[in-house]
Design an enzyme around this catalytic site. Sequence first.
Site, PDB file in Angstrom:
ATOM      1  NE  ARG A   1       4.190   9.365   7.290  1.00 23.60           N
ATOM      2  CZ  ARG A   1       4.459   8.200   6.685  1.00 23.60           C
ATOM      3  NH1 ARG A   1       3.961   7.091   7.158  1.00 23.60           N
ATOM      4  NH2 ARG A   1       5.209   8.154   5.617  1.00 23.60           N
TER       5      ARG A   1
ATOM      6  NE  ARG B   1      10.424   8.092   6.936  1.00 25.35           N
ATOM      7  CZ  ARG B   1       9.680   7.048   6.552  1.00 25.35           C
ATOM      8  NH1 ARG B   1       9.136   6.259   7.450  1.00 25.35           N
ATOM      9  NH2 ARG B   1       9.462   6.823   5.285  1.00 25.35           N
TER      10      ARG B   1
ATOM     11  NE  ARG C   1       8.884   8.727   1.523  1.00 25.68           N
ATOM     12  CZ  ARG C   1       9.088   7.506   2.010  1.00 25.68           C
ATOM     13  NH1 ARG C   1       8.079   6.717   2.241  1.00 25.68           N
ATOM     14  NH2 ARG C   1      10.310   7.105   2.279  1.00 25.68           N
TER      15      ARG C   1
ATOM     16  N   GLY D   1       1.975   6.146   3.950  1.00 32.79           N
ATOM     17  CA  GLY D   1       0.991   7.007   4.605  1.00 32.79           C
ATOM     18  C   GLY D   1      -0.408   6.420   4.637  1.00 32.79           C
ATOM     19  CB  VAL D   2      -2.068   3.644   2.860  1.00 35.50           C
ATOM     20  CG1 VAL D   2      -1.476   2.293   3.196  1.00 35.50           C
ATOM     21  CG2 VAL D   2      -3.516   3.515   2.452  1.00 35.50           C
TER      22      VAL D   2
ATOM     23  CE  LYS E   1       2.647   0.414   3.601  1.00 29.04           C
ATOM     24  NZ  LYS E   1       3.501   0.908   2.632  1.00 29.04           N
ATOM     25  N   GLY E   2       1.537   0.284   8.488  1.00 25.83           N
ATOM     26  CA  GLY E   2       2.322   0.056   9.698  1.00 25.83           C
ATOM     27  C   GLY E   2       1.420  -0.026  10.923  1.00 25.83           C
TER      28      GLY E   2
ATOM     29  N   GLY F   1       0.860  -1.185   0.000  1.00 29.70           N
ATOM     30  CA  GLY F   1       0.000   0.000   0.000  1.00 29.70           C
ATOM     31  C   GLY F   1       0.887   1.221   0.000  1.00 29.70           C
TER      32      GLY F   1
HETATM   33  P1  5GP Z   1       9.391   3.556   3.902  1.00 28.96           P
HETATM   34  O1  5GP Z   1      10.609   4.199   3.338  1.00 28.96           O
HETATM   35  O2  5GP Z   1       8.248   4.529   4.040  1.00 28.96           O
HETATM   36  O3  5GP Z   1       9.654   2.793   5.163  1.00 28.96           O
HETATM   37  O4  5GP Z   1       8.908   2.461   2.839  1.00 28.96           O
HETATM   38  C1  5GP Z   1       8.658   2.825   1.536  1.00 28.96           C
HETATM   39  C2  5GP Z   1       8.061   1.673   0.783  1.00 28.96           C
HETATM   40  O5  5GP Z   1       8.989   0.597   0.676  1.00 28.96           O
HETATM   41  C3  5GP Z   1       6.825   1.106   1.461  1.00 28.96           C
HETATM   42  O6  5GP Z   1       5.710   1.339   0.645  1.00 28.96           O
HETATM   43  C4  5GP Z   1       7.103  -0.360   1.615  1.00 28.96           C
HETATM   44  O7  5GP Z   1       6.014  -1.152   1.217  1.00 28.96           O
HETATM   45  C5  5GP Z   1       8.277  -0.616   0.704  1.00 28.96           C
HETATM   46  N1  5GP Z   1       9.132  -1.661   1.278  1.00 28.96           N
HETATM   47  C6  5GP Z   1       9.558  -1.804   2.562  1.00 28.96           C
HETATM   48  N2  5GP Z   1      10.298  -2.911   2.705  1.00 28.96           N
HETATM   49  C7  5GP Z   1      10.341  -3.499   1.476  1.00 28.96           C
HETATM   50  C8  5GP Z   1      10.969  -4.699   0.976  1.00 28.96           C
HETATM   51  O8  5GP Z   1      11.607  -5.469   1.668  1.00 28.96           O
HETATM   52  N3  5GP Z   1      10.801  -4.948  -0.349  1.00 28.96           N
HETATM   53  C9  5GP Z   1      10.088  -4.135  -1.187  1.00 28.96           C
HETATM   54  N4  5GP Z   1       9.964  -4.500  -2.462  1.00 28.96           N
HETATM   55  N5  5GP Z   1       9.495  -3.014  -0.745  1.00 28.96           N
HETATM   56  C10 5GP Z   1       9.614  -2.698   0.571  1.00 28.96           C
END
Ligand code: 5GP
Length: 226
Positions: free
Chosen positions: A168, A75, A179, A45-46, A48-49, A42
Site C-alpha cells: 500500500r 492522508r 500498525r 490493511g485487511v 475493510k474499507g 479488522g
Molecule cells: P486508519 O487510521 O487506518 O484510518 O484507522 C485505524 C484504525 O482505527 C482502524 O483499524 C479503524 O477500525 C479504527 N477506527 C476508525 N474509526 C474509529 C472509531 O470511530 N472508533 C474506534 N474505536 N476505532 C476507529
Amino acid sequence: MLWTILSVLLAIAGLAFVAYRKVFPKKKKFTKTKLDAVVISGPAGVGKGTLIKKLMDSHPGKFGFSVSHTTRDPRPGEVDGVHYHFVTREKFESMIKNGEFLEHADVHGKMYGTSKAAVDKVRRSGAVCILEVDVKGAERLKSANFSCYFIFVRPPSFEVLRERMLKRGAESEDKIQTRLQTARQELDFIAEKGRTVYDKIMENDSLEVAYKSLEGALKLYGALTV
Ligand code: 5GP
C-alpha cells in the site's frame, strides 16, 4: 385425577423445553428496524474499507457510513467530513467531556471515536449505519444499549497482512511497524475471545469470496432485504 396427570405432563413438557433451549439457544435474530448498526473491525490493511465501499456501491441507499472523529492527520486524498472529521486533541477531549461519543479509543497513539451525531445522521436517513471501529470500540459498543451486528475481518495470515501494508506504501516504515503491532494485538484478541464480541469472524483472502460472505451474513441478519 385427570387434572393432576395433565399438570404433571405440562410441567414435564415445560422442563424439557427449558433444557432444550439451554442446549440449543434461540439464534440471535436481528430485524431491520431493531438493528442499530453493523460494526466492522479488522486490522489496518485487511481490506475493510474496500468491502464497505463495495457494499455501499452495490446497495445504494441501504447503508450509510458513520463518519468518525480522529486526531490523526489526513492522508493524501482524504477529505474532512467524508473519510473522517479530523480534529485536534483538544477538540476531541472536549467532545469526550461533553458526552458526545458513543465510543472512543486510542488506536496506535491517535484518538478515534464514533459520535452520537454521526450515527443519528445516518439513522435519520433510514439507512443501516456502518461503523468501522477497532476491537476496543467494538467491546464498548457491545456493552452499550445499542443493537449491532459485529463483524471482524481477518487476513489469511499475519505475513499476508504485512505484505499488503508494505505494498500500500501509504505510510512510513515506523508507522507500518506500529500498525503491525496493533494488528498482532487485535489478532491475538480474536483468537482468545473474539467470539465474545463478534457475531461473524471472516477471512479476506479473495475480495469476491469475502464480499459474498459479508453480503450473505447481512441478508441473514435482516440488515439487507433484497
Ligand atoms: P486508519 O487510521 O487506518 O484510518 O484507522 C485505524 C484504525 O482505527 C482502524 O483499524 C479503524 O477500525 C479504527 N477506527 C476508525 N474509526 C474509529 C472509531 O470511530 N472508533 C474506534 N474505536 N476505532 C476507529
